[in-house]
Design a protein around this motif. Structure first.
Motif, PDB file in Angstrom:
ATOM      1  N   PRO A 508       0.685  -1.249  -0.041  1.00  0.00           N
ATOM      2  CA  PRO A 508      -0.003   0.085   0.094  1.00  0.00           C
ATOM      3  C   PRO A 508       0.780   1.235  -0.212  1.00  0.00           C
ATOM      4  O   PRO A 508       0.311   2.354  -0.565  1.00  0.00           O
ATOM      5  CB  PRO A 508      -0.867  -0.142   1.252  1.00  0.00           C
ATOM      6  CG  PRO A 508      -0.155  -1.152   2.105  1.00  0.00           C
ATOM      7  CD  PRO A 508       0.570  -1.967   1.120  1.00  0.00           C
ATOM      8  N   VAL A 509       1.893   1.054   0.327  1.00  0.00           N
ATOM      9  CA  VAL A 509       2.997   2.233   0.401  1.00  0.00           C
ATOM     10  C   VAL A 509       3.874   2.431  -0.624  1.00  0.00           C
ATOM     11  O   VAL A 509       3.797   3.304  -1.591  1.00  0.00           O
ATOM     12  CB  VAL A 509       3.724   2.670   1.825  1.00  0.00           C
ATOM     13  CG1 VAL A 509       4.498   3.857   1.921  1.00  0.00           C
ATOM     14  CG2 VAL A 509       2.833   2.409   2.929  1.00  0.00           C
ATOM     15  N   SER A 510       4.574   1.367  -1.130  1.00  0.00           N
ATOM     16  CA  SER A 510       5.551   1.577  -2.010  1.00  0.00           C
ATOM     17  C   SER A 510       5.156   1.231  -3.275  1.00  0.00           C
ATOM     18  O   SER A 510       5.721   0.940  -4.192  1.00  0.00           O
ATOM     19  CB  SER A 510       6.768   0.604  -1.565  1.00  0.00           C
ATOM     20  OG  SER A 510       6.541  -0.692  -1.294  1.00  0.00           O
ATOM     21  N   LYS A 511       3.911   0.425  -3.326  1.00  0.00           N
ATOM     22  CA  LYS A 511       3.299   0.064  -4.695  1.00  0.00           C
ATOM     23  C   LYS A 511       4.143  -0.932  -5.180  1.00  0.00           C
ATOM     24  O   LYS A 511       4.264  -1.187  -6.329  1.00  0.00           O
ATOM     25  CB  LYS A 511       2.995   1.311  -5.433  1.00  0.00           C
ATOM     26  CG  LYS A 511       2.044   2.184  -5.054  1.00  0.00           C
ATOM     27  CD  LYS A 511       0.806   1.523  -4.567  1.00  0.00           C
ATOM     28  CE  LYS A 511      -0.190   2.794  -4.255  1.00  0.00           C
ATOM     29  NZ  LYS A 511      -1.652   2.380  -3.763  1.00  0.00           N
ATOM     30  N   VAL A 512       5.007  -1.703  -4.510  1.00  0.00           N
ATOM     31  CA  VAL A 512       5.660  -2.868  -5.056  1.00  0.00           C
ATOM     32  C   VAL A 512       5.033  -4.062  -5.009  1.00  0.00           C
ATOM     33  O   VAL A 512       4.535  -4.310  -4.042  1.00  0.00           O
ATOM     34  CB  VAL A 512       7.147  -2.969  -4.332  1.00  0.00           C
ATOM     35  CG1 VAL A 512       8.051  -3.977  -4.710  1.00  0.00           C
ATOM     36  CG2 VAL A 512       7.945  -1.496  -4.453  1.00  0.00           C
ATOM     37  N   LYS A 513       5.286  -4.769  -6.233  1.00  0.00           N
ATOM     38  CA  LYS A 513       4.387  -6.009  -6.269  1.00  0.00           C
ATOM     39  C   LYS A 513       5.155  -7.219  -5.369  1.00  0.00           C
ATOM     40  O   LYS A 513       6.299  -7.338  -5.512  1.00  0.00           O
ATOM     41  CB  LYS A 513       4.296  -6.615  -7.554  1.00  0.00           C
ATOM     42  CG  LYS A 513       3.510  -7.907  -8.010  1.00  0.00           C
ATOM     43  CD  LYS A 513       3.335  -8.133  -9.316  1.00  0.00           C
ATOM     44  CE  LYS A 513       2.221  -9.207  -9.449  1.00  0.00           C
ATOM     45  NZ  LYS A 513       2.112  -9.488 -10.795  1.00  0.00           N
ATOM     46  N   ARG A 514       4.509  -7.814  -4.629  1.00  0.00           N
ATOM     47  CA  ARG A 514       4.886  -9.000  -3.907  1.00  0.00           C
ATOM     48  C   ARG A 514       4.263 -10.207  -4.302  1.00  0.00           C
ATOM     49  O   ARG A 514       3.208 -10.197  -4.593  1.00  0.00           O
ATOM     50  CB  ARG A 514       4.545  -8.697  -2.259  1.00  0.00           C
ATOM     51  CG  ARG A 514       5.118  -9.896  -1.447  1.00  0.00           C
ATOM     52  CD  ARG A 514       4.756  -9.730  -0.121  1.00  0.00           C
ATOM     53  NE  ARG A 514       4.834 -10.657   0.785  1.00  0.00           N
ATOM     54  CZ  ARG A 514       4.693 -10.948   2.237  1.00  0.00           C
ATOM     55  NH1 ARG A 514       3.881 -10.079   2.710  1.00  0.00           N
ATOM     56  NH2 ARG A 514       5.054 -11.801   2.662  1.00  0.00           N
TER      57      ARG A 514
END
Length: 832
Positions: A508-514
């Motif tokens: 939600p913060v970095s918008k990095v896909k996990r």
């Protein structure tokens, strides 16, 4: 053929000229109203006789007694002078039968076809699906010089002959009509069990025509024995003159010693019986199914005493006695003594009349074609002359009117013009006005000069238009190259943006896909589509791809998306309305598809969003593809840079898929959910191979995108932990989506937006001007008398946000210049 419906059948024999005039009644029977029998002074075959002179005199006598004008004339020729051949063609198309007959004619006629006159007719057989089966073709020919020799007496007497027929074929027509009667149609005949055949012996003066027929097929032969041979035998045996022997033959029963006479003629009797028997035997050898029933004898020679009894005994067949013609009426003829006495010699005339009234079974004609052509030309000549006269008259009248109109505007023609004192000009005389004669040439010359000047300006304008088009095309090439480089990149970005994004996998913060482990987050909970490949195929015309089936699928997608409203239950299309070329299942007309060149893009992929909850909620299998990929292709916008030379420019423009030329997306292939499909667990393989896990920390699975680190689970479970599963539940749904793409370059898209903005601006200005005009009228009416103000005008709809005007030639200017605010002033000028 003559215009009248009466026919003269004329048989010029060796002993006499026989003629019969008939018409046909409503039942197809003949009605005779005139006949003639003219016996020659000498038999034509006698050495001292002149056949041409005797025939000419007999024909003159016939024409002096009878009027043939307006009637058809049919004549017969001896069967010995002609050639008759019969063959069975193979089962062929009925249209090519004439070609086969022509080939057979070249093989069976022993003369060059140019030297003979020939004709043919199909006899029997049936036609099935255009093919002729079990047919026999009769081929009949006669040397050209013999035909002209036979026609010469009629040509000299100026009698036009319409039909030339062989005597045996005339006898065949007579027998099939008058003796055999009505026959079953060819398709009802059994080839293995044909009808009974009948033998006809038509004895003439020099020859005997033998005809055998069952009504559908024909076989004929000329036997060189006739009544004259009996006379010659008497002259030889009894040493008599020809005239005395002929008289004695005709009155043998009244002679002093009849036995002596018959004894003298016995050799001829024997020869005739032998020839007839041999002919019948040969016929039966080539037609084994044929059954001979009766014998018919024709000709005055058969009246020879004892001949009938001798042939009955020799042939062992019943000889039918002919006392009248069954299908011939006309009391004035059939009851005449001369006609009844010579009845058997009129069979040929009867057959000719049947063919003339088109009631004959065999209708071949050996009349030379040049005769028919000459008569046709002669018949059409008055009409041709009248037509030419009418055309010439029309030309004369047209020339007179054209000459009169031309004289009125001739360059040297002058007309008076009256010019008054005040300068007025009139074509009618004005009192005190000055008359002046003006030629047409004087008025045409200034007009011609103006016309030449106009043409010069038009030519100059065309040249400048061509030059402008050339400059525009050069600019288009310069700018278009940069645009075209981005087309496929834009397409791929648009398709990538249209794929659904799993929001739960983004930080939600970095918008990095996990990447989650399947044990933490099952495959069925992931909001994503997996793409296996993207294929493309170019179509010169996309309407070939957008066929009726594709149109229906697209229409169904529109209905499912709510773009097209399906009718209520029970409603349907009114059948009275004009039918549409294609309609969907709901009765709604299908949207016209794309046309022109373009690409068809196919996306093949699958997804795991197929849990029972998803299927129950209506968001699984094909519905999930429709709610994600197809919906995005229809509703989303794509953010693209407007400066091709600076892709990293932060100022980007949102374009719809339609603006990019992408549309008409359909689900081309649907499959059932593979409910038992399971994804293998890579960690299970680690336990046996010792390799790294597919879920190791920091692994790049998406072609360069960074992912959040994920803790690595041990390959072998520790003591007390559960065993590593070999695979995970992943109900799989495979799909195939097709869409079309027609390339729309960046400059074209910006130019279209600029034109739409200009049109909106003009509409806003027009509405403002109309509102101002209406307000002025309202103020004037209030000042004049306080009249009631009209109803207020509805405010114009708000105009869209103004767009900066595009340069005059967007193909030759940088597209970023359309929006100056979107370009960094400090940025360097783009390189073309």
């Amino acid at each position: 053929m003559a215009s009248g419906n009466a026919v003269w059948g004329i048989d010029i024999g060796q002993c006499a000229l026989k003629a019969l005039r008939c018409t046909a009644d409503e039942n197809g029977n003949l009605v005779a109203d005139a006949y003639d029998f003219i016996e020659y002074p000498k038999i034509l075959s006698q050495p001292e006789a002149d056949p041409d002179e005797l025939i000419r005199e007999a024909l003159e006598t016939f024409l002096s007694r009878n009027d043939v004008r307006g009637d058809s004339v049919a004549m017969s020729v001896s069967g010995q002078a002609g050639l008759a051949r019969f063959f069975k063609p193979p089962p062929v198309d009925a249209k090519v039968l004439p070609d086969i007959v022509k080939y057979e004619a070249r093989q069976q006629i022993p003369f060059a076809l140019e030297d003979v006159i020939w004709d043919f007719q199909q006899m029997g057989g049936v036609e099935v699906d255009g093919f002729t089966l079990d047919a026999e073709v009769g081929l009949f020919a006669m040397k050209r010089e013999q035909v002209f020799r036979s026609l010469k007496p009629f040509t000299d007497a100026e009698v036009e002959v319409d039909i030339v027929q062989l005597a045996p074929l005339c006898i065949y027509n007579y027998v099939t009509k008058d003796i055999l009667g009505d026959q079953p149609p060819p398709e009802e005949l059994d080839p293995d069990n044909p009808p009974e055949s009948i033998v006809i012996l038509a004895m003439g003066t020099e020859t005997t025509d033998l005809v055998i027929t069952d009504g559908s097929k024909l076989w004929q032969r000329s036997i060189p024995l006739g009544g004259n041979h009996f006379t010659k035998q008497l002259t030889k045996e009894l040493k008599l003159t020809f005239a005395k022997a002929e008289h004695l033959k005709r009155n043998a029963r009244d002679a002093e010693d009849p036995k002596k006479i018959f004894q003298a003629m016995r050799p001829v009797f024997n020869d005739l019986g032998t020839e007839v028997q041999r002919s019948i035997t040969y016929f039966q050898s080539i037609n084994r199914q044929a059954k001979i029933g009766r014998v018919v004898m024709l000709g005055n020679a058969v009246k020879l005493p004892g001949l009938r009894q001798f042939l009955e005994k020799t042939l062992d067949y019943e000889i039918l006695r002919i006392d009248e013609f069954q299908h011939l009426s006309g009391l004035s003829v059939v009851s005449a003594p001369a006609f009844k006495e010579n009845l058997l010699s009129f069979a040929v005339c009867f057959g000719l009349c049947l063919q003339g009234v088109e009631e004959a079974k065999l209708s071949t004609n050996l009349l030379p074609r040049e005769f028919m052509t000459a008569r046709l030309v002669r018949a059409k000549k008055p009409w041709a002359i009248a037509s030419v006269a009418v055309v010439l008259l029309a030309f004369v009248v047209h020339y007179a009117f054209a000459y009169h109109a031309s004289s009125l505007v001739h360059p040297d023609r002058s007309s008076p013009v009256y010019i008054g004192n005040s300068g007025q000009v009139s074509l009618s005389e004005i009192p005190g006005a000055q008359r002046r004669d003006i030629r047409w040439q004087d008025t045409v010359s200034p007009v011609s000069q103006v016309d030449a000047e106009s043409k010069r300006h038009l030519q100059r304008d065309n040249e400048q238009q061509a030059e402008l088009e050339h400059v525009r095309s050069v600019g288009e090439e310069v700018v278009g190259n940069a645009d075209r480089k981005l087309l496929w990149l834009e397409l791929l970005k648009a398709l990538n943006d249209a794929l659904p994004v799993d929001a739960k996998s983004l930080d939600p913060v970095s918008k990095v896909k996990r990447i989650y482990h399947p044990s933490e987050r099952p495959f069925t909970d992931r909001e994503e589509l997996q793409v296996e490949f993207i294929e493309s195929e170019f179509y010169p015309d996309l309407s070939v791809w957008f066929n009726e089936e594709v149109a229906r699928r697209y229409h169904d997608e529109q209905v499912a998306a709510g773009v097209v409203t399906a009718p209520a239950e029970g409603e349907g299309q009114d059948p009275a309305l004009a039918p549409q070329p294609a309609v969907g299942p709901d009765g709604q007309p299908l949207k016209p598809g794309p046309n022109g060149p373009g690409w068809v893009i196919e996306i093949k992929g699958y997804h795991y969003h197929n849990s029972l909850n998803s299927i129950t909620a209506g968001n699984g299998d094909v519905v999930y593809v429709r709610n994600t990929l197809l919906k995005n292709l229809r509703d989303m916008t794509v953010s693209l840079p407007t400066d091709p030379t600076n892709p990293d420019d932060p100022n980007k423009t949102e374009f719809t898929f339609e603006e990019l030329g992408i549309g008409y997306a359909i689900i081309a292939e649907t499959n059932k959910v593979q409910r038992n499909f399971r994804e293998p667990n890579p960690e299970a393989a680690v336990a046996t191979t010792g390799g790294g896990s597919a879920f190791d920390n920091g692994e790049n699975l998406d072609g360069g995108e960074e992912f959040a680190p994920m803790p690595v689970k041990p390959a072998v479970p520790a003591e007390g932990e559960a065993e590593v599963p070999a695979d995970f539940e992943a109900p799989k749904y495979e799909f195939r989506v097709q869409l079309c793409w027609q390339e729309k370059r960046l400059s074209e898209r910006l130019q279209k937006r600029y034109e739409e903005a200009q049109a909106a601006k003009m509409l806003e200005e027009e509405q403002a001007a109309m509102a101002a005009e209406q307000a002025a009228q309202d103020s004037e009416s209030g000042a004049d008398g306080g009249a009631a103000a009209p109803a207020p005008v509805e405010p114009a709809p708000a105009a869209p946000a103004p767009v900066e005007p595009a340069p005059a030639d967007p193909a030759a200017v940088d597209p970023a210049a359309v929006d100056p605010a979107a370009v960094d002033p400090a940025a360097p000028a783009p390189t073309p």
